[in-house]
Scaffold this active site. Sequence first.
Site, PDB file in Angstrom:
ATOM      1  N   TYR A 162       0.849  -1.157  -0.052  1.00  0.00           N
ATOM      2  CA  TYR A 162      -0.055   0.000  -0.154  1.00  0.00           C
ATOM      3  C   TYR A 162       0.909   1.090   0.052  1.00  0.00           C
ATOM      4  O   TYR A 162       0.539   2.241  -0.614  1.00  0.00           O
ATOM      5  CB  TYR A 162      -0.779   0.088   1.283  1.00  0.00           C
ATOM      6  CG  TYR A 162      -1.982  -0.914   1.133  1.00  0.00           C
ATOM      7  CD1 TYR A 162      -2.947  -0.824   0.255  1.00  0.00           C
ATOM      8  CD2 TYR A 162      -2.112  -1.835   2.400  1.00  0.00           C
ATOM      9  CE1 TYR A 162      -3.788  -1.858   0.402  1.00  0.00           C
ATOM     10  CE2 TYR A 162      -2.966  -2.917   2.126  1.00  0.00           C
ATOM     11  CZ  TYR A 162      -4.073  -2.965   1.124  1.00  0.00           C
ATOM     12  OH  TYR A 162      -5.034  -3.690   1.197  1.00  0.00           O
ATOM     13  N   THR A 193       7.068  28.908 -13.801  1.00  0.00           N
ATOM     14  CA  THR A 193       8.174  28.278 -14.040  1.00  0.00           C
ATOM     15  C   THR A 193       8.878  28.246 -12.658  1.00  0.00           C
ATOM     16  O   THR A 193       9.912  27.772 -12.340  1.00  0.00           O
ATOM     17  CB  THR A 193       9.190  28.746 -14.844  1.00  0.00           C
ATOM     18  OG1 THR A 193       9.285  30.358 -14.600  1.00  0.00           O
ATOM     19  CG2 THR A 193       8.490  28.738 -16.281  1.00  0.00           C
ATOM     20  N   LYS A 194       8.488  29.004 -11.659  1.00  0.00           N
ATOM     21  CA  LYS A 194       9.109  29.324 -10.420  1.00  0.00           C
ATOM     22  C   LYS A 194       9.536  28.106  -9.545  1.00  0.00           C
ATOM     23  O   LYS A 194      10.509  27.954  -9.017  1.00  0.00           O
ATOM     24  CB  LYS A 194       8.231  30.475  -9.486  1.00  0.00           C
ATOM     25  CG  LYS A 194       8.912  31.139  -8.346  1.00  0.00           C
ATOM     26  CD  LYS A 194       9.875  32.029  -8.565  1.00  0.00           C
ATOM     27  CE  LYS A 194       9.190  33.447  -8.820  1.00  0.00           C
ATOM     28  NZ  LYS A 194       9.855  34.343  -9.451  1.00  0.00           N
ATOM     29  N   GLN A 222      12.529  26.872 -10.690  1.00  0.00           N
ATOM     30  CA  GLN A 222      13.643  27.705 -10.513  1.00  0.00           C
ATOM     31  C   GLN A 222      14.228  27.381  -9.160  1.00  0.00           C
ATOM     32  O   GLN A 222      15.358  27.372  -8.767  1.00  0.00           O
ATOM     33  CB  GLN A 222      13.258  29.366 -10.831  1.00  0.00           C
ATOM     34  CG  GLN A 222      12.817  29.765 -12.041  1.00  0.00           C
ATOM     35  CD  GLN A 222      12.637  30.900 -12.075  1.00  0.00           C
ATOM     36  OE1 GLN A 222      12.855  31.814 -11.386  1.00  0.00           O
ATOM     37  NE2 GLN A 222      11.577  31.496 -13.014  1.00  0.00           N
ATOM     38  N   CYS A 281       1.285 -17.359  -8.318  1.00  0.00           N
ATOM     39  CA  CYS A 281       1.667 -17.482  -6.861  1.00  0.00           C
ATOM     40  C   CYS A 281       0.667 -17.838  -6.022  1.00  0.00           C
ATOM     41  O   CYS A 281       0.220 -18.955  -5.931  1.00  0.00           O
ATOM     42  CB  CYS A 281       2.641 -16.264  -6.611  1.00  0.00           C
ATOM     43  SG  CYS A 281       3.983 -16.899  -5.420  1.00  0.00           S
ATOM     44  N   GLU A 328      -0.068 -20.761   5.887  1.00  0.00           N
ATOM     45  CA  GLU A 328       0.042 -19.656   5.952  1.00  0.00           C
ATOM     46  C   GLU A 328      -0.711 -18.864   7.026  1.00  0.00           C
ATOM     47  O   GLU A 328      -0.679 -18.008   7.638  1.00  0.00           O
ATOM     48  CB  GLU A 328       0.318 -18.692   4.617  1.00  0.00           C
ATOM     49  CG  GLU A 328       0.180 -17.344   4.713  1.00  0.00           C
ATOM     50  CD  GLU A 328       0.676 -16.624   3.293  1.00  0.00           C
ATOM     51  OE1 GLU A 328       0.650 -17.266   2.350  1.00  0.00           O
ATOM     52  OE2 GLU A 328       0.628 -15.410   3.196  1.00  0.00           O
ATOM     53  N   HIS A 383       6.352 -15.558 -10.846  1.00  0.00           N
ATOM     54  CA  HIS A 383       5.883 -14.506 -11.117  1.00  0.00           C
ATOM     55  C   HIS A 383       6.319 -14.142 -12.488  1.00  0.00           C
ATOM     56  O   HIS A 383       7.126 -13.368 -12.775  1.00  0.00           O
ATOM     57  CB  HIS A 383       6.306 -13.311 -10.265  1.00  0.00           C
ATOM     58  CG  HIS A 383       5.683 -13.346  -8.936  1.00  0.00           C
ATOM     59  ND1 HIS A 383       4.501 -12.690  -8.610  1.00  0.00           N
ATOM     60  CD2 HIS A 383       5.906 -13.693  -7.742  1.00  0.00           C
ATOM     61  CE1 HIS A 383       3.926 -13.062  -7.400  1.00  0.00           C
ATOM     62  NE2 HIS A 383       5.006 -13.597  -6.783  1.00  0.00           N
ATOM     63  N   GLU A 398       5.091 -12.256 -14.700  1.00  0.00           N
ATOM     64  CA  GLU A 398       4.819 -10.796 -15.002  1.00  0.00           C
ATOM     65  C   GLU A 398       5.951 -10.002 -15.039  1.00  0.00           C
ATOM     66  O   GLU A 398       5.963  -9.185 -15.573  1.00  0.00           O
ATOM     67  CB  GLU A 398       3.789 -10.074 -14.206  1.00  0.00           C
ATOM     68  CG  GLU A 398       3.994  -9.932 -12.724  1.00  0.00           C
ATOM     69  CD  GLU A 398       3.817 -11.086 -11.694  1.00  0.00           C
ATOM     70  OE1 GLU A 398       3.725 -12.203 -12.416  1.00  0.00           O
ATOM     71  OE2 GLU A 398       3.467 -10.956 -10.642  1.00  0.00           O
TER      72      GLU A 398
HETATM   73  N1  GLN Z   1       1.806 -15.762   0.458  1.00  0.00           N
HETATM   74  C1  GLN Z   1       2.324 -16.561  -0.528  1.00  0.00           C
HETATM   75  C2  GLN Z   1       3.657 -17.165   0.221  1.00  0.00           C
HETATM   76  O1  GLN Z   1       4.329 -16.597   0.669  1.00  0.00           O
HETATM   77  C3  GLN Z   1       2.261 -16.213  -1.737  1.00  0.00           C
HETATM   78  C4  GLN Z   1       3.085 -15.173  -2.004  1.00  0.00           C
HETATM   79  C5  GLN Z   1       2.936 -14.418  -3.245  1.00  0.00           C
HETATM   80  O2  GLN Z   1       1.823 -14.692  -4.148  1.00  0.00           O
HETATM   81  N2  GLN Z   1       3.858 -13.810  -3.829  1.00  0.00           N
HETATM   82  O3  GLN Z   1       3.787 -18.298  -0.440  1.00  0.00           O
END
Ligand code: GLN
Length: 542
Positions: free
Chosen positions: A54, A187-188, A191, A380, A404, A514, A516
């Site tokens: 966040y 622009t101040k 500056q 994940c 978890e 991941h 991405e």
């Molecule tokens: N909380 C999960 C773990 O630690 C997944 C972590 C995540 O999605 N990057 O395994």
Amino acid sequence: MTRFIFITGGVVSSLGKGLGAAALGALLQTRGYTVRLRKLDPYLNVDPGTMSPYQHGEVYVTDDGAETDLDLGHYERFTGVPSRSGDNVTTGQIYWQVLARERRGDYLGATVQVIPHVTEAIKDFVRADVGDADFVICEIGGTVGDIEGLPFLEAIRQLGNELGRERSLFIHLTLVPYITSAGELKTKPTQHSVKELLGVGIQPDMIVCRAEQPLGRDARRKIALFCNIRESAVIQALDVDSIYAVPRSYHAEGLDDEVCRHFALENAGPPDLSVWDGIMARIRHPDGEVTIGVVGKYTSLLDSYKSLAEALTHGGVANNVRVKIKWLDAEIFERPDSACHLEDVHGILVPGGFGERGAEGKVAAARFARERKVPYFGICFGMQMAVIDAARNLAGLTGAGSTEFGPCEHPVVGLLTEWTRGETVERRTSDADKGGTMRLGGYPAELLAGSKVARVYGTTRIRERHRHRYEVNVNYRATLEEAGLTFSGMSPDGQLPEIVEYSAHPWFIGVQFHPELRSKPFDPHPLFRAFVDAAVEQSRLM
Ligand code: GLN
């Protein structure tokens, strides 16, 4: 000969310094130069790994396992140069290093001070391991005038002096606000910000001005005059419709020309921006649109899902469609009659996440996708929640869960305390410090020949980046496979489930890593390409 470009920010934060640095890197590449991009972060955290999404947005993980600032994601997406742990440093890391040296007695009794000891450590970081890169672009986090930033500014001032003008360049990025009542750009603030920079001994060579309205000749002249630079070194940076339009827009404003002029590289050939123009043509003129529902927890700060949102855009570019993201708070799906929020989406993505809040909603979203045959991409945590759904609702293990969230009857996702990385054994314990105790960085996986995911990748050996503490429990593999969930990707030693899929579903893939983080607009990740393709198929059925 490596040249160093330092980028500082003034007036306000969030001006897009990271993007600017990334776009400049891309522009220098279009002229045939090699680049490395680095970021100096002034906060005291050792790395952003323990910072709340966040507050800090996404944690970007490098292949060599560092948890870094999200700007490194921009660097990699724009230049394709894989970032490394040595490309991001924080005040916390610098002090950690200096204090460790002090304890070892490395300073031979000297009084350890910010100047020279801390500044030397910063300079070592900037210069380290640059190889034969033509340019190192080094972004300084924060805004000029921040107390924390001072040692970094002092270090780059010294570097500028040591390297000389022919090997160093200072770019200052500022805001030129438009005052509606006066009908004028001001622009101040720029500056003043430059004055602040001069106060620590840095004269910027170029000023990049973020503005909502075009900078007129007058504003440009004023900035040049008061800030002591030539007019052509005042670059306007107007808002653009996509971040991938930034390289073209900066080029049109003369950014890379001016950089080359500074370094006397004017004879370099004209840059080739066709790749960027091609990407923008696809983004601006798609053939259609699909909606992906992203069921997450940090949906109020979208910077937490920066790479994910970009990778979906890349999947759209690959399929020539616009990808619209419907951000959905996972907790919605813990209430009855909430499925209506998923009725209109063409694909469901459950991204990475931590902690119990919203987890049941994610399990429900995975179940919806499985039962309704909507394309599902679990990343994940999103894979782990899909496995819990399979265990509970297909294999009949009603007490299935993840450790978890505390002890449970069937820990289908659990804390693994030991695993191998190549030849070495890595360990973690449940009560270890939270920082740096995850499975982090690139790991290989072997894919099941003939599986959907092997077709998507076009190979059976992959390497992807991880960031998690928990693992799908391999002891449940047989039970879950019998129930229909195929374990189609495993670590080479067969101990860590990396990918699961349903063969009887049009597109349901969960991955422990991941993907991405590796996607680029000019090289969309195969999983995002295939997922968006499946969403296009789905949109035809709806
Ligand atoms: N909380 C999960 C773990 O630690 C997944 C972590 C995540 O999605 N990057 O395994």
